[in-house]
Design an enzyme around this catalytic site. Structure first.
Site, PDB file in Angstrom:
ATOM      1  N   LYS A 117     -10.454 -10.152  -0.854  1.00 56.64           N
ATOM      2  CA  LYS A 117      -9.782  -9.572   0.478  1.00 56.64           C
ATOM      3  C   LYS A 117     -10.857  -9.573   1.947  1.00 56.64           C
ATOM      4  O   LYS A 117     -10.563  -9.552   2.730  1.00 56.64           O
ATOM      5  CB  LYS A 117      -9.338  -8.248   0.232  1.00 56.64           C
ATOM      6  CG  LYS A 117      -7.965  -8.563  -0.704  1.00 56.64           C
ATOM      7  CD  LYS A 117      -6.751  -7.413  -0.368  1.00 56.64           C
ATOM      8  CE  LYS A 117      -5.557  -7.598  -0.939  1.00 56.64           C
ATOM      9  NZ  LYS A 117      -4.746  -6.625  -1.268  1.00 56.64           N
ATOM     10  N   LYS A 152      -3.053 -18.147  -6.217  1.00 58.01           N
ATOM     11  CA  LYS A 152      -1.957 -17.380  -6.605  1.00 58.01           C
ATOM     12  C   LYS A 152      -0.849 -17.118  -5.604  1.00 58.01           C
ATOM     13  O   LYS A 152      -1.117 -17.242  -4.298  1.00 58.01           O
ATOM     14  CB  LYS A 152      -2.790 -16.022  -6.773  1.00 58.01           C
ATOM     15  CG  LYS A 152      -1.668 -14.806  -7.463  1.00 58.01           C
ATOM     16  CD  LYS A 152      -2.696 -13.636  -7.583  1.00 58.01           C
ATOM     17  CE  LYS A 152      -2.440 -13.035  -6.047  1.00 58.01           C
ATOM     18  NZ  LYS A 152      -2.668 -11.671  -6.112  1.00 58.01           N
ATOM     19  N   LYS A 194       2.013 -12.770  -1.170  1.00 54.98           N
ATOM     20  CA  LYS A 194       2.922 -12.274   0.023  1.00 54.98           C
ATOM     21  C   LYS A 194       2.277 -12.280   1.327  1.00 54.98           C
ATOM     22  O   LYS A 194       2.668 -12.453   2.634  1.00 54.98           O
ATOM     23  CB  LYS A 194       3.309 -10.828  -0.019  1.00 54.98           C
ATOM     24  CG  LYS A 194       2.389  -9.910  -0.662  1.00 54.98           C
ATOM     25  CD  LYS A 194       2.939  -8.690  -1.071  1.00 54.98           C
ATOM     26  CE  LYS A 194       1.914  -7.567  -1.710  1.00 54.98           C
ATOM     27  NZ  LYS A 194       2.635  -6.723  -2.582  1.00 54.98           N
TER      28      LYS A 194
HETATM   29  P1  TYM Z   1       0.361  -6.148  -5.573  1.00 50.94           P
HETATM   30  O1  TYM Z   1       1.138  -5.155  -4.811  1.00 50.94           O
HETATM   31  O2  TYM Z   1      -0.634  -7.064  -5.011  1.00 50.94           O
HETATM   32  O3  TYM Z   1       1.170  -6.686  -6.828  1.00 50.94           O
HETATM   33  C1  TYM Z   1       2.256  -6.052  -7.420  1.00 50.94           C
HETATM   34  C2  TYM Z   1       2.440  -6.502  -8.959  1.00 50.94           C
HETATM   35  O4  TYM Z   1       2.890  -7.888  -8.767  1.00 50.94           O
HETATM   36  C3  TYM Z   1       2.207  -8.607  -9.623  1.00 50.94           C
HETATM   37  N1  TYM Z   1       1.890 -10.073  -8.778  1.00 50.94           N
HETATM   38  C4  TYM Z   1       2.000 -11.154  -9.596  1.00 50.94           C
HETATM   39  N2  TYM Z   1       2.277 -11.382 -10.705  1.00 50.94           N
HETATM   40  C5  TYM Z   1       2.404 -12.847 -11.233  1.00 50.94           C
HETATM   41  N3  TYM Z   1       2.114 -13.805 -10.347  1.00 50.94           N
HETATM   42  C6  TYM Z   1       1.637 -13.722  -8.863  1.00 50.94           C
HETATM   43  N4  TYM Z   1       1.700 -14.724  -8.059  1.00 50.94           N
HETATM   44  C7  TYM Z   1       1.767 -12.315  -8.635  1.00 50.94           C
HETATM   45  N5  TYM Z   1       1.372 -11.555  -7.371  1.00 50.94           N
HETATM   46  C8  TYM Z   1       1.633 -10.321  -7.467  1.00 50.94           C
HETATM   47  C9  TYM Z   1       0.611  -7.913  -9.591  1.00 50.94           C
HETATM   48  O5  TYM Z   1      -0.265  -8.163 -10.648  1.00 50.94           O
HETATM   49  C10 TYM Z   1       1.199  -6.564  -9.619  1.00 50.94           C
HETATM   50  O6  TYM Z   1       1.373  -6.262 -10.773  1.00 50.94           O
HETATM   51  N6  TYM Z   1      -3.510  -2.751  -6.869  1.00 50.94           N
HETATM   52  C11 TYM Z   1      -1.710  -3.168  -7.172  1.00 50.94           C
HETATM   53  C12 TYM Z   1      -1.030  -2.089  -6.856  1.00 50.94           C
HETATM   54  C13 TYM Z   1      -1.145  -0.921  -7.575  1.00 50.94           C
HETATM   55  C14 TYM Z   1      -0.934  -0.461  -8.759  1.00 50.94           C
HETATM   56  C15 TYM Z   1      -1.223   0.852  -8.928  1.00 50.94           C
HETATM   57  C16 TYM Z   1      -0.516  -1.198  -9.915  1.00 50.94           C
HETATM   58  C17 TYM Z   1      -1.459   0.413  -6.912  1.00 50.94           C
HETATM   59  N7  TYM Z   1      -1.516   1.285  -7.744  1.00 50.94           N
HETATM   60  C18 TYM Z   1      -0.958   1.308 -10.256  1.00 50.94           C
HETATM   61  C19 TYM Z   1      -0.382  -0.637 -11.118  1.00 50.94           C
HETATM   62  C20 TYM Z   1      -0.524   0.580 -11.200  1.00 50.94           C
HETATM   63  C21 TYM Z   1      -1.492  -4.368  -6.299  1.00 50.94           C
HETATM   64  O7  TYM Z   1      -2.216  -4.596  -5.172  1.00 50.94           O
HETATM   65  O8  TYM Z   1      -0.411  -5.006  -6.548  1.00 50.94           O
END
Ligand code: TYM
Length: 335
Positions: A114, A196, A199
């Site tokens: 990032k 990957k 969004k």
């Molecule tokens: P975030 O918001 O980027 O993504 C949310 C969840 O979706 C999964 N994900 C994917 N899985 C498979 N293929 C993809 N292309 C893909 N894109 C996203 C991510 O692995 C995630 O599970 N830091 C975290 C958010 C967070 C969190 C937490 C998660 C904050 N606090 C506590 C678990 C527990 C994040 O940026 O996810």
């Protein structure tokens, strides 16, 4: 009766939910939600580590709640809440910042990625983000954290912080495990299948959103990048585009990878793309329809997040008070 184990997970409302967020996380959240005591949060505090338009952030946060419910997570038996509504997240996050090391935060892949993409906004929040994520998880004494593969490192760091803290103060935190599906944990961009699906890369047409129309979905799969060969086989290293399509199809239809390979043996990429597109349309259709319906009912969504915030705060404050006590803070006077 054996007590139910606890789950916590969250998604940032920094962009629209994607097929990746669904197959990597949300699908499993829904599957696990009957068996576990689940806290599912919309992590708006994490989202502001990149600049957000306030009006859009507000709308997306509410739309995300509607989509959680539409994915099959029952809002009555599970706790759905907005992170900023439970101040304990910010409070524990500060404490954990003091137990997270500069070196370990510097090694986080997401921080490196990032900051490379946003050179003009490498803010301190982006760097200390994993301490907030650790607070999210540890406040609820979560046993399990269902996430996609890209969050593996953050969950590992959460465990290390918790183990370090417990080593000093005794058993304050439960040490959580990640729950990463064997397939679907890393859905790739349809146009750049070595990246990957994300969004933040919607413009290029490689990303499917949960609220995309069936037409848009079919078109995106028709245009999906494959390779110059003809065989439909799962080989991530050499055939990333085709393997991604096979994996998406496999997870959407609950068929094994080898069954999918057998089904498409001798057929061309055109029919694979068509079938995968159709399977994704059918998977997302009920979610989209229900989410659009719920998004119209703001009063209902408000009742869910209000109830969620008070349920979440009850559990979170217990852990926070214990932490404050252990580190030597004098209990705050009740105002
Ligand atoms: P975030 O918001 O980027 O993504 C949310 C969840 O979706 C999964 N994900 C994917 N899985 C498979 N293929 C993809 N292309 C893909 N894109 C996203 C991510 O692995 C995630 O599970 N830091 C975290 C958010 C967070 C969190 C937490 C998660 C904050 N606090 C506590 C678990 C527990 C994040 O940026 O996810």
């Amino acid at each position: 009766m054996e007590e139910k184990k606890t789950i916590l997970s969250g998604i940032q409302p920094s962009g629209e939910l994607t097929l990746g967020s669904y197959l990597g996380a949300l699908k499993n959240w829904a599957l696990l939600s009957n068996e576990f005591d689940c806290f599912y949060t919309i992590v708006d505090m994490h989202a502001i580590t990149s600049r957000q338009d306030p009006k859009e952030l507000r709308e997306r946060t509410l739309a995300q709640l509607a989509q959680y419910i539409a994915c099959g997570i029952d809002p009555i038996s599970n706790t759905l809440f907005i992170q900023s509504h439970v101040p304990a997240h910010a409070q524990l996050s500060w404490v954990l910042n003091c137990y997270a090391m500069f070196g370990e935060l510097s090694r986080m892949t997401q921080f490196k990625d990032k900051s490379a993409k946003n050179e003009d906004n490498i803010n301190a929040g982006l760097f200390t983000y994993p301490a907030l994520m650790a607070a999210d998880i540890l406040l609820y004494q979560a046993d399990l954290v269902p996430v996609g593969d890209d969050q593996r490192q953050h969950v590992e760091l959460t465990r290390n912080i918790a183990i370090r803290f417990n080593g000093i103060y005794g058993d304050v935190f439960k040490i959580p495990e990640h729950y990463i599906p064997k397939f679907g944990a890393r859905i790739m961009d349809l146009q750049n299948p070595t990246d990957k699906m994300s969004k933040s890369a919607i413009a290029a047409g490689g990303c499917i959103l949960l609220l995309d129309t069936p037409d848009d979905i079919i078109k995106a799969f028709r245009r999906a990048v494959t390779d110059s060969e003809t065989q439909i086989v799962y080989d991530v290293a050499n055939k990333p585009g085709v393997s991604n399509l096979i994996e998406i199809y496999s997870v959407c239809t609950d068929k094994s990878i080898s069954d999918v390979e057998a089904q498409f043996a001798g057929l061309g990429y055109g029919s694979l793309k068509q079938e995968v597109g159709d399977a994704v349309v059918e998977t997302l259709r009920p979610i989209r329809e229900e989410a659009l319906r719920l998004m119209e009912d703001k009063a209902y969504l408000e009742s869910i997040y209000k109830e969620g915030a008070s349920k979440a705060a009850l559990t979170a404050n217990k852990t926070l008070n214990d932490v404050y006590d252990k580190i030597g803070f004098i209990p705050a006077p009740i105002s």
